[in-house]
Design a protein around this motif. Sequence first.
Motif, mmCIF file in Angstrom:
data_model
loop_
_atom_site.group_PDB
_atom_site.id
_atom_site.type_symbol
_atom_site.label_atom_id
_atom_site.label_comp_id
_atom_site.label_asym_id
_atom_site.label_seq_id
_atom_site.Cartn_x
_atom_site.Cartn_y
_atom_site.Cartn_z
ATOM 1 N N PRO A 227 0.812 -1.228 0.000
ATOM 2 C CA PRO A 227 0.000 0.000 0.000
ATOM 3 C C PRO A 227 0.840 1.271 0.000
ATOM 4 C CG PRO A 227 -0.049 -1.027 2.172
ATOM 5 C CD PRO A 227 0.639 -1.996 1.253
ATOM 6 N N VAL A 228 1.954 1.251 0.730
ATOM 7 C CA VAL A 228 2.804 2.442 0.781
ATOM 8 C C VAL A 228 3.438 2.690 -0.581
ATOM 9 C CG1 VAL A 228 4.829 3.492 1.835
ATOM 10 C CG2 VAL A 228 3.230 2.173 3.245
ATOM 11 N N GLY A 229 3.968 1.627 -1.191
ATOM 12 C CA GLY A 229 4.590 1.764 -2.500
ATOM 13 C C GLY A 229 3.597 2.219 -3.558
ATOM 14 N N ALA A 230 2.369 1.713 -3.478
ATOM 15 C CA ALA A 230 1.341 2.105 -4.449
ATOM 16 C C ALA A 230 1.036 3.593 -4.346
ATOM 17 C CB ALA A 230 0.070 1.284 -4.229
ATOM 18 N N CYS A 231 0.996 4.125 -3.120
ATOM 19 C CA CYS A 231 0.667 5.541 -2.932
ATOM 20 C C CYS A 231 1.840 6.459 -3.262
ATOM 21 C CB CYS A 231 0.207 5.784 -1.497
ATOM 22 S SG CYS A 231 -1.387 5.022 -1.115
ATOM 23 N N VAL A 232 3.035 6.000 -2.982
ATOM 24 C CA VAL A 232 4.212 6.806 -3.302
ATOM 25 C C VAL A 232 4.414 6.840 -4.817
ATOM 26 C CG1 VAL A 232 6.722 6.978 -3.082
ATOM 27 C CG2 VAL A 232 5.311 6.405 -1.084
ATOM 28 N N GLY A 233 4.273 5.659 -5.457
ATOM 29 C CA GLY A 233 4.407 5.577 -6.907
ATOM 30 C C GLY A 233 5.850 5.509 -7.353
ATOM 31 N N PRO A 234 6.075 5.119 -8.611
ATOM 32 C CA PRO A 234 7.446 5.037 -9.146
ATOM 33 C C PRO A 234 8.140 6.393 -9.069
ATOM 34 C CG PRO A 234 5.869 3.986 -10.631
ATOM 35 C CD PRO A 234 5.064 4.708 -9.598
ATOM 36 N N GLY A 235 9.293 6.401 -8.424
ATOM 37 C CA GLY A 235 10.032 7.648 -8.274
ATOM 38 C C GLY A 235 9.309 8.680 -7.430
ATOM 39 N N GLY A 236 8.302 8.225 -6.692
ATOM 40 C CA GLY A 236 7.550 9.149 -5.839
ATOM 41 C C GLY A 236 6.582 10.028 -6.582
ATOM 42 N N GLU A 237 6.288 9.707 -7.857
ATOM 43 C CA GLU A 237 5.496 10.599 -8.698
ATOM 44 C C GLU A 237 4.045 10.734 -8.249
ATOM 45 O OE1 GLU A 237 6.003 12.871 -11.142
ATOM 46 O OE2 GLU A 237 8.003 12.576 -10.337
ATOM 47 N N ARG A 238 3.464 9.669 -7.711
ATOM 48 C CA ARG A 238 2.059 9.777 -7.297
ATOM 49 C C ARG A 238 1.910 10.722 -6.114
ATOM 50 N NH1 ARG A 238 0.132 3.397 -7.827
ATOM 51 N NH2 ARG A 238 0.042 3.363 -10.120
#
Length: 382
Positions: A227-238
């Motif tokens: 869930p954390v990775g999904a919200c942060v997104g690739p390179g933190g873009e999300r």
Amino acid sequence: MDPDKPIDIETLRLIAREKDIEFHTVVEAFETAFASAYKRSGQFDADEVRVHVDRGSGDISVYAQELDDDGNVVSEWQEQPRNLGRIVAQTARQVLLQRLREAEREATYGEYVGREGDIVSGQVSLQGNVTLIELGRTEALLPYAEQVPNERLNHGQHTRAIVTEVRRDSRRAQIICSRSHPGFVAAMFALEVPEIEDGTVEIKAIAREAGHRSKVAVVSNNTDVDPVGACVGPGGERAKGVQRELHNEESERIDIIRWSDEPEGFVANALSPAKVTAVYLYPEDSTAMVVVPDYQLSLAIGREGQNARLAARLTGWRIDIKSESQFEAEQAAFQEAFDKGLIDEFGNPLSQEGEEAIAAAYETAEETRAAALEESDDDSES
């Protein structure tokens, strides 16, 4: 408005489209206006007047009515429409405009009521000290208290906000919006993160100090999705996308926290980015005592206490943070007092000397805490 002539039905349909209200509502507004004007004109010896507009031809029919004491119609007869005269015709126009405004207000209210929590977008309209967001045929009020501190919204700028309330007033349906509400951050993540939109990832709690920092607790309903990775997104873009929409990419920090059903784990996670050594819960007063390494104490507390304050809001626990050295000093002092018979096993004093021992223990622990704070690494982003 001449009742001697048919009404142009196409004109009524145009009015309905322009105001985005039902055609039959527009026709009924005309009927009400004519009936009110005829009754006021006193042309007919009747208790009430009813007007019917043919939906196809636009022809106007006028009916006079006799009512009983309870207001029920006991007889009705058709009358020949007559010219209303200038003064009464003006009354009819006023009634018509009032009815159309009411219908427009009800249409807007019906469109937005129940949409609390939805995102709306439009151009900013600054009218004196009032900030509005133009939403096509209507507008939303963005009160000053619901704006992000130090955020400057310019006239004509496109922006988004969350609907917090929809209410009627005497003139129109009023839509109240917010950009500082915690739910705005949650709604923006739902737009940026497909896994939230489809229900794979769920936002369980959120705490926000608008313009400064937010903490968002998330959980995954799929063990294969972080869930954390999904919200942060690739390179933190999300997460950066949400920050850009807040117009505070540099100043408003967003911490994505992993939700836990275990209160100890959730409290520890909520103090991120600080590392936590141990969490002790005291449910009787909803307090969580948290122990952190000495070098993490200021990071756990945060600048002006912000990290600890937001963690408390996020979890619902009052959080008391102690450094390891402070905690150990307290425990050693209490153990010594217990061994001497000055306090009982629950830390309650058994004598005046016991009370003094407890006070000394806390004083020593606070000195240790102050020393730990001085040596603690202070994260500039906290």
